[in-house]
Design a protein around this motif. Structure first.
Motif, short mmCIF file in Angstrom:
data_model
loop_
_atom_site.label_atom_id
_atom_site.label_comp_id
_atom_site.label_asym_id
_atom_site.label_seq_id
_atom_site.Cartn_x
_atom_site.Cartn_y
_atom_site.Cartn_z
N CYS A 80 4.19 1.35 -9.57
CA CYS A 80 4.37 0.22 -10.34
C CYS A 80 5.63 0.42 -11.51
O CYS A 80 6.42 -0.17 -11.90
N LYS A 81 5.52 1.71 -12.09
CA LYS A 81 6.40 2.24 -13.03
C LYS A 81 7.86 2.17 -12.35
O LYS A 81 8.81 1.60 -12.95
N GLN A 82 8.06 2.79 -11.03
CA GLN A 82 9.20 2.73 -10.67
C GLN A 82 9.69 1.25 -10.25
O GLN A 82 10.96 0.94 -10.51
N LEU A 83 8.93 0.13 -9.75
CA LEU A 83 9.29 -1.05 -9.59
C LEU A 83 9.81 -1.63 -10.93
O LEU A 83 10.96 -2.61 -10.94
N LYS A 84 9.18 -1.46 -12.12
CA LYS A 84 9.57 -1.94 -13.38
C LYS A 84 11.12 -1.44 -13.58
O LYS A 84 11.70 -2.15 -14.02
N ASP A 88 0.99 -1.16 -0.11
CA ASP A 88 -0.13 0.10 0.20
C ASP A 88 1.05 1.25 0.19
O ASP A 88 1.75 1.39 0.83
N VAL A 89 0.79 2.01 -0.96
CA VAL A 89 1.77 3.27 -1.10
C VAL A 89 1.06 4.37 -0.70
O VAL A 89 1.85 5.36 -0.90
N SER A 132 9.41 5.86 -1.04
CA SER A 132 10.30 4.78 -0.18
C SER A 132 11.01 3.95 -1.29
O SER A 132 11.00 4.11 -2.50
N ASP A 133 12.06 3.30 -0.27
CA ASP A 133 13.05 2.48 -1.05
C ASP A 133 12.20 1.06 -1.31
O ASP A 133 11.91 0.40 -0.32
N PHE A 134 12.03 0.85 -2.62
CA PHE A 134 11.29 -0.42 -2.94
C PHE A 134 12.35 -1.61 -3.04
O PHE A 134 11.80 -2.67 -3.33
N THR A 135 13.44 -1.25 -3.17
CA THR A 135 14.42 -2.18 -3.52
C THR A 135 14.44 -3.43 -2.35
O THR A 135 15.12 -4.37 -2.71
N LYS A 136 13.98 -3.25 -1.34
CA LYS A 136 13.92 -4.32 -0.32
C LYS A 136 12.89 -5.23 -0.52
O LYS A 136 12.75 -6.36 0.07
#
Length: 113
Positions: A92-96, A45-46, A67-71
């Motif tokens: 979702c764009k950031q995650l891609k 949940d963002v 936030s930092d999604f890399t974890k």
């Protein structure tokens, strides 16, 4: 003439923002309800902590946009929700961009849930 160009640029920008991100799955809140207890998925949940505290689905972990999604694990599907579906689309764009391949956006967000 300048007004027409400005309007055309604004329309083009809005159309670009509304286009789905390539490689991102989009699901409805009805579809979400059928997968909400799937342990092979990570639910994110963002929204802001205040929004999350006011109303949330317990399966979702609050990781606000920016936030930092890399974890997050790359070996599981990441399902992202926000209030209306716009911030989750950005996430979702950031995650891609970060290399996540299994990313799902919940259309309509918590407003539709």
């Amino acid at each position: 003439m300048e007004t027409v160009i400005i309007i055309a640029v604004i329309v083009a920008f809005l159309a670009w923002r509304m286009m789905p991100t390539k490689g991102v799955n989009n699901i409805s809140t009805a579809q979400l309800k059928t997968i909400i207890n799937d342990k092979d998925k990570v639910f994110v949940d963002v929204r802001t902590p205040g929004e999350y505290k006011a109303r949330n689905a317990k399966q979702f972990k609050n990781i606000p946009l920016g936030s930092d999604f890399t974890k997050l694990p790359k070996d599981k599907e990441i399902v992202v929700i926000c209030q209306s579906g716009m911030r989750s689309k950005q996430a979702c764009k950031q995650l891609k961009i970060l290399g996540y391949t299994r990313v799902t956006n919940v259309r309509g967000g918590m407003s539709a849930y």
